[in-house]
Motif scaffolding. Structure first.
Motif, PDB file in Angstrom:
ATOM      1  N   SER A  52       0.820  -1.167   0.067  1.00 11.27           N
ATOM      2  CA  SER A  52       0.187  -0.053  -0.042  1.00 11.27           C
ATOM      3  C   SER A  52       0.692   1.331   0.126  1.00 11.27           C
ATOM      4  O   SER A  52       0.566   2.407  -0.698  1.00 11.27           O
ATOM      5  CB  SER A  52      -0.897  -0.044   1.180  1.00 11.27           C
ATOM      6  OG  SER A  52      -1.776  -1.070   1.258  1.00 11.27           O
ATOM      7  N   SER A 109      -3.956   8.137   1.083  1.00  8.23           N
ATOM      8  CA  SER A 109      -3.250   8.160  -0.340  1.00  8.23           C
ATOM      9  C   SER A 109      -1.891   7.176  -0.271  1.00  8.23           C
ATOM     10  O   SER A 109      -1.928   6.371   0.584  1.00  8.23           O
ATOM     11  CB  SER A 109      -2.422   9.591  -0.466  1.00  8.23           C
ATOM     12  OG  SER A 109      -1.473   9.695   0.490  1.00  8.23           O
ATOM     13  N   ASP A 110      -1.172   7.153  -1.503  1.00  6.36           N
ATOM     14  CA  ASP A 110       0.104   6.328  -1.627  1.00  6.36           C
ATOM     15  C   ASP A 110       1.171   6.583  -0.453  1.00  6.36           C
ATOM     16  O   ASP A 110       1.727   5.559  -0.127  1.00  6.36           O
ATOM     17  CB  ASP A 110       0.819   6.490  -2.963  1.00  6.36           C
ATOM     18  CG  ASP A 110      -0.091   6.144  -3.754  1.00  6.36           C
ATOM     19  OD1 ASP A 110      -1.111   5.163  -3.660  1.00  6.36           O
ATOM     20  OD2 ASP A 110      -0.018   6.424  -5.219  1.00  6.36           O
TER      21      ASP A 110
END
Length: 242
Positions: free
Chosen positions: A79, A229-230
């Motif tokens: 992730s 988010s990333d």
């Protein structure tokens, strides 16, 4: 006693926007819970707290009662590219998988849940004394406490565990899955409680975050949007509600 020693020392969470809610961060040497339903971001929140602490020179420990440590490491890398394998190799992170047969804890939960939790507490103390981390995550503690039928016994065992963690000098983060009538028992004994939610607003699913309490600190009463988010989690200045 001088003025500086009377107040708690703050530990920055490392989560963008969060420390604005809690006047600068968590208190050092306290036990802090993160409560929410599945999919609200509890494990990510707590893992980011550990990861950001390591980046700032604080050794971390993650104790995984309900899922394998390997699964959590793979999830965080896939992730967010947080390489917990590398941090382990460098001695900056210690992973403890309670389901590991070598620890011999699994049998006792099947025969006597109370005995299991007493042994679990001893294991945590032993690992903390051996490894001397500054930040520790237990994810997810509720997985074991659901086997305890008596609220009084649950409260007593949780208080004992929390007291031990405070005495070792670590700053602890404990994730708690929502369970009717039981999450409040552990939240009551914690020094701070962060609540994560996931709601449908219009055609969108929105995650949110708010502080239920933090002993010894001013906190914000606002509910904020929690973005993923990333790079991990960040707390927005926006409210999830129109």
């Amino acid at each position: 006693m001088d003025e500086s020693s009377k107040a708690y020392e703050k530990v920055p969470s490392g989560i963008p926007g969060f420390d604005d809610l809690v006047n600068g961060g968590f208190h050092r040497e306290t036990v802090n819970t993160v409560t929410g339903a599945s999919g609200t971001g509890k494990t990510v929140f707590a893992s980011q707290f550990i990861y950001e602490g390591i980046k700032n020179g604080e050794k971390g420990m993650i104790i995984v009662p309900s899922e394998s440590a390997e699964y959590l490491k793979r999830e965080m890398y896939s992730s967010f590219k947080w390489d917990f394998w590398k941090l382990e190799e460098e001695g900056k992170l210690v992973m403890v998988d309670v389901t590991d047969p070598v620890l011999r804890l699994q049998k006792s939960i099947e025969t006597d849940p109370t005995e299991f939790l007493i042994n679990f507490r001893k294991l945590v103390n032993k690992k903390v004394q051996e490894e001397k981390p500054q930040r520790i995550l237990i994810d997810d503690l509720m997985a074991f406490f659901t086997a305890i039928e008596s609220p009084f016994v649950m409260r007593s065992l949780a208080d004992d565990l929390f007291g031990d963690l405070r005495s070792t000098g670590v700053t602890a983060m404990i994730t708690i899955s929502e369970a009717f009538g039981m999450t409040q028992i552990m939240e009551y004994g914690a020094d701070s409680c962060t609540i994560l939610k996931r709601d449908r607003i219009g055609n969108n699913m929105v995650r949110s975050i708010y502080m239920m309490k933090m002993r010894g600190s001013r906190i914000s009463n606002s509910i904020r949007v929690l973005d993923i988010s990333d790079d991990g989690l960040a707390v927005s200045t926006l409210s999830p509600y129109p």
